[in-house]
Write a protein that holds these residues in place. Structure first.
Motif, short mmCIF file in Angstrom:
data_model
loop_
_atom_site.label_atom_id
_atom_site.label_comp_id
_atom_site.label_asym_id
_atom_site.label_seq_id
_atom_site.Cartn_x
_atom_site.Cartn_y
_atom_site.Cartn_z
N THR A 207 -5.31 -0.20 5.16
CA THR A 207 -5.65 0.23 6.51
C THR A 207 -5.50 1.73 6.64
O THR A 207 -6.35 2.42 7.23
CB THR A 207 -4.77 -0.48 7.55
N ASP A 208 -4.42 2.25 6.09
CA ASP A 208 -4.21 3.70 6.10
C ASP A 208 -5.34 4.42 5.36
O ASP A 208 -5.84 5.45 5.82
CB ASP A 208 -2.87 4.05 5.45
N LEU A 210 -8.42 3.38 4.84
CA LEU A 210 -9.70 3.23 5.54
C LEU A 210 -9.78 4.11 6.78
O LEU A 210 -10.88 4.49 7.19
CB LEU A 210 -9.91 1.76 5.94
N THR A 211 -8.62 4.39 7.38
CA THR A 211 -8.62 5.19 8.61
C THR A 211 -8.47 6.69 8.36
O THR A 211 -8.41 7.48 9.30
CB THR A 211 -7.50 4.72 9.55
N ARG A 212 -8.39 7.07 7.09
CA ARG A 212 -8.32 8.50 6.78
C ARG A 212 -9.64 9.16 7.20
O ARG A 212 -10.70 8.56 7.09
CB ARG A 212 -8.11 8.71 5.29
N GLY A 215 -12.08 8.97 4.63
CA GLY A 215 -12.39 7.63 4.19
C GLY A 215 -11.86 7.34 2.81
O GLY A 215 -11.04 8.09 2.27
N LYS A 240 -11.34 -4.38 6.56
CA LYS A 240 -12.15 -3.81 7.65
C LYS A 240 -12.38 -4.83 8.75
O LYS A 240 -12.24 -4.55 9.93
CB LYS A 240 -13.50 -3.33 7.10
N CYS A 243 -9.22 -5.49 10.70
CA CYS A 243 -8.93 -4.38 11.62
C CYS A 243 -9.79 -4.48 12.88
O CYS A 243 -9.34 -4.26 14.01
CB CYS A 243 -9.17 -3.04 10.92
N ASP A 247 -8.47 -4.97 16.64
CA ASP A 247 -8.83 -4.02 17.72
C ASP A 247 -9.45 -4.75 18.90
O ASP A 247 -9.15 -4.43 20.06
CB ASP A 247 -9.79 -2.96 17.19
#
Length: 252
Positions: A207-208, A210-212, A215, A240, A243, A247
């Motif tokens: 998750t970390d 992917l949210t950079r 990317g 993905k 997440c 959300d």
């Protein structure tokens, strides 16, 4: 050689009456065959010289025969085949109100709402009302009745559209749920096979990544966990999706 219309029409009328009698007796196949025989005779005369005064007689007979065949096919609930004959009837004689009404009924049976409404609109046109209005009125199809039928048809179409939309949503939701389940199962299979199952840090780490802002690539994930890129792709797709679902739950 000029077509002997008197001779032709004697045969046509004979076959037409045979068809009418067969239809009244419920022998629909015999009726269809007799009317087709009359149409075949008219067809053999096509392309040959014919007196202008006789042309209208032949065309009107042809239209009536196709309309009769349409009615017989409707009785057998062969709606699409009936439409074909009824369309022939209307093309030969656009004022054939019976054929138009019958075609409307076929379109309605098939839930072809736009085509059905188009037939009603044609029946309501002033030009056709001028020619066929009395005939329609005798059949209980005055303009006010036709307009009422059109409104009823529009309500049916709206209801059908509503049900179709609801059904589409249900099918889309079912397909989405099935897709999520399949993806989860693939994720479980990959993590077990690669020894990553039970890795409590896996989801958080990915998750970390992917949210950079920059990317993360499939190649990078494959290198970090020492797995094939295909397996890395499956893991990333599931994370993905997880997440996105998370959300969605927190934004309701």
């Amino acid at each position: 050689l000029v077509v002997n219309v008197s001779h032709l029409m004697r045969f046509v009328d004979e076959q037409k009456e045979q068809g009418n009698s067969a239809y009244r007796e419920g022998r629909h196949s015999d009726a269809l065959a007799a009317w087709q025989s009359a149409l075949d005779a008219i067809g053999q005369a096509e392309g040959r010289p014919i007196a202008v005064a006789d042309m209208q007689t032949v065309l009107l007979a042809r239209s009536v025969l196709h309309s009769n065949r349409g009615q017989a096919l409707m009785s057998l609930q062969f709606w699409r085949r009936a439409i074909k004959d009824l369309t022939e009837a209307v093309e030969v004689n656009p004022s054939n109100a019976k054929a138009l009404w019958r075609r409307y009924r076929c379109h309605r049976e098939l839930k072809a709402w736009a085509d059905a409404e188009a037939d009603l609109e044609t029946l309501l046109k002033p030009a056709l009302q001028k020619v066929a209005g009395p005939l329609l009125a005798d059949a209980g199809l005055r303009p006010d009745k036709l307009a009422e039928t059109r409104e009823e048809l529009q309500r049916l179409q709206c209801e059908a559209d509503r049900k179709a939309a609801e059904s589409f949503d249900d099918r889309a939701e079912e397909a989405a749920h099935k897709g999520i389940e399949e993806l989860r199962e693939r994720f479980e299979e990959v993590t077990r096979r690669t020894g990553l199952h039970g890795n409590k840090e896996l989801s958080a780490e990915l998750t970390d990544m992917l949210t950079r802002p920059e990317g993360v690539t499939v190649e990078h994930v494959a290198n970090v966990y020492q797995i094939d890129e295909d397996d890395a792709q499956v893991i990333m797709e599931w994370i993905k999706k997880a997440c996105m679902m998370n959300d969605a739950l927190h934004t309701r």
